[in-house]
Design a protein around this motif. Structure first.
Motif, PDB file in Angstrom:
ATOM      1  N   VAL A  88      23.408  -5.022 -15.672  1.00 55.16           N
ATOM      2  CA  VAL A  88      24.092  -5.072 -14.350  1.00 55.16           C
ATOM      3  C   VAL A  88      24.045  -3.540 -13.766  1.00 55.16           C
ATOM      4  O   VAL A  88      23.787  -3.404 -12.726  1.00 55.16           O
ATOM      5  CB  VAL A  88      25.542  -5.470 -14.288  1.00 55.16           C
ATOM      6  N   GLN A  89      24.268  -2.826 -14.632  1.00 52.13           N
ATOM      7  CA  GLN A  89      24.006  -1.152 -14.714  1.00 52.13           C
ATOM      8  C   GLN A  89      22.872  -0.804 -14.284  1.00 52.13           C
ATOM      9  O   GLN A  89      22.584  -0.085 -13.303  1.00 52.13           O
ATOM     10  CB  GLN A  89      24.641  -0.452 -15.781  1.00 52.13           C
ATOM     11  N   GLU A  90      21.632  -1.671 -14.578  1.00 50.91           N
ATOM     12  CA  GLU A  90      20.418  -1.307 -14.085  1.00 50.91           C
ATOM     13  C   GLU A  90      20.013  -2.070 -13.181  1.00 50.91           C
ATOM     14  O   GLU A  90      18.820  -1.799 -12.717  1.00 50.91           O
ATOM     15  CB  GLU A  90      19.526  -1.519 -15.460  1.00 50.91           C
ATOM     16  N   GLY A  91      20.665  -2.865 -12.350  1.00 52.89           N
ATOM     17  CA  GLY A  91      20.464  -3.448 -11.167  1.00 52.89           C
ATOM     18  C   GLY A  91      19.456  -4.725 -11.195  1.00 52.89           C
ATOM     19  O   GLY A  91      18.627  -5.234 -10.525  1.00 52.89           O
ATOM     20  N   LYS A  92      19.333  -5.195 -12.562  1.00 46.46           N
ATOM     21  CA  LYS A  92      18.521  -6.456 -12.728  1.00 46.46           C
ATOM     22  C   LYS A  92      19.270  -7.557 -12.560  1.00 46.46           C
ATOM     23  O   LYS A  92      18.399  -8.642 -12.442  1.00 46.46           O
ATOM     24  CB  LYS A  92      18.328  -6.177 -14.359  1.00 46.46           C
ATOM     25  N   ILE A  93      20.590  -7.812 -12.261  1.00 48.62           N
ATOM     26  CA  ILE A  93      21.008  -9.024 -11.893  1.00 48.62           C
ATOM     27  C   ILE A  93      21.323  -9.109 -10.490  1.00 48.62           C
ATOM     28  O   ILE A  93      22.140  -8.336  -9.949  1.00 48.62           O
ATOM     29  CB  ILE A  93      22.517  -9.062 -12.701  1.00 48.62           C
TER      30      ILE A  93
END
Length: 410
Positions: free
Chosen positions: A80-85
């Motif tokens: 989530v923090q890396e923008g993958k979701i």
């Protein structure tokens, strides 16, 4: 131990719910997985989104009970923090933080969960059971003259939300619209956002009505509880109960009916007049659970689990189906499971299902009504040709269950 390949969530889904899975097949599948990876396996939720699968009973228990190490809050997931979701992913609604007990931990979770527990403790279970039986009987009345029906589309998918709506003091028309909205939420993507909005509109209107006209129902009890600070928190509590309970209850009803109509141990007893519904429900919970994986937990620090190093920010998916079949719990003798309620199908720990008792009342009433009121009911297709849904990360249950029975004029 280095795994020879990465397991995907879809792999576990297909293996758990293959047509011949219940019984020895399921044990063989999970024994092979454990032999390759141990009780905790590395894998992918979707391409590029890595997770761990907690398959051992002890490891499953550790993850769901210890919120100081394994958080429910999706903000703690590195993906989530890396923008993958992304919003179009099925997992998105379950890791988007909201102001309810489902998405939070610690003191905030306790404050938001306690009013739900208190409200449910005030439910008149005998009166509620009569309400649910009335709903089931009305649906069966519509079938009797036909001599055939679909026990999923004509029956099981309608019961949970109508029953929950009754507990909230809502009418049948509201229950049906909420059912459709809840299904959208579980489908993920843009439909999930639409479903949340539709649910919110129905619930906000009902909360306003109950503020004007309080009743002895779950909505009024939640409104009156000081643990919920505003109408938004009341709404969120209701949404959690609606979404979490709907698919789980549909799955348990359909899986239990399929077992009782197809497995000779239960079908024989049915013909002999002895309806072991409670035993069938427990067998479903152990061997073909209605929810086979639950929402991921997210490591708050580096930790060892089942011989694997779980890094801070990693996601761990607790696998109910695998944990229930851990030989440590069941051994090789299926008779040991009879009367044993240590399965994890209701989950456990701080996020255990709050509505186990009302949920059981609904399932018991739904299954018994069919078996008692549809004369000589039998499956119209072989059990291994009953198709299951494929659009959920957690639930897999029949999408259609055609049956025949002796026509009865009402």
């Amino acid at each position: 131990m280095t795994p020879t390949r990465t397991v995907r969530l879809a792999d576990l889904t297909d293996l758990v719910h293959a047509p011949d899975t219940v019984g020895p097949r399921a044990r063989e599948v999970h024994a092979r997985l454990r032999a390759e990876w141990g009780p905790v396996a590395p894998g992918e939720l979707s391409p590029g989104v890595r997770v761990w699968f907690a398959m051992g009973y002890a490891e499953f228990s550790e993850v769901i009970r210890n919120e100081e190490v394994f958080s429910r809050n999706g903000d703690n997931w590195s993906a989530v923090q890396e923008g993958k979701i992304l919003p179009d992913m099925p997992i998105y609604p379950f890791v988007t933080t909201r102001q309810n007990s489902f998405h939070n931990d610690g003191e905030l979770r306790r404050r938001l969960r306690s009013p739900v527990d208190r409200a449910l403790s005030r439910v008149d279970e005998h009166g509620y059971a009569a309400q649910v039986r009335g709903i089931c009987n009305d649906l069966v009345d519509d079938m009797l003259e036909r001599g055939e029906a679909d026990l999923v589309q004509d029956y099981a998918v309608l019961i949970p939300l109508l029953s929950v709506a009754a507990m909230f003091g809502m009418g049948q028309e509201v229950g049906d619209s909420m059912r459709k909205a809840a299904h959208k939420v579980l489908g993920g993507g843009q439909l999930a956002q639409e479903g949340v909005i539709e649910l919110a509109v129905e619930i906000v209107d009902h909360i306003a009505k109950r503020r004007r006209e309080p009743q002895d129902d779950l909505t009024s009890h939640l409104i009156d509880d000081p643990g919920l600070w505003d109408d938004n928190e009341v709404m969120e509590a209701m949404i959690v109960m609606i979404i979490a309970g709907n698919e789980l209850t549909i799955a348990t009803i359909t899986q239990t009916l399929l077992l009782m109509l197809s497995d000779e141990r239960f079908a024989g007893r049915l013909r002999g007049g002895r309806l072991d519904v409670d035993q069938a429900i427990e067998e479903v919970m152990w061997r073909d659970p209605p929810c086979y994986n639950i929402t991921p937990r997210f490591a708050l620090r580096d930790v060892e689990l089942g011989g694997q190093l779980i890094r801070k920010g990693d996601a761990v998916v607790p696998c109910i189906a695998a944990a229930n079949l851990d030989p440590v719990m069941t051994g090789d003798d299926p008779w040991l499971e009879i009367g044993n309620r240590a399965h994890m199908s209701w989950s456990a720990g701080p996020h255990a299902c709050p509505a186990m008792r009302p949920g059981t009342i609904i399932v018991q009433a739904a299954v018994r009504t069919v078996l008692e009121r549809l004369p000589e009911v039998t499956l119209a297709v072989p059990a291994d040709r009953v198709e299951r849904n494929t659009d959920s990360l957690s639930y897999r249950y029949p999408t259609s269950m055609p049956v025949r029975f002796v026509r009865t004029l009402t």
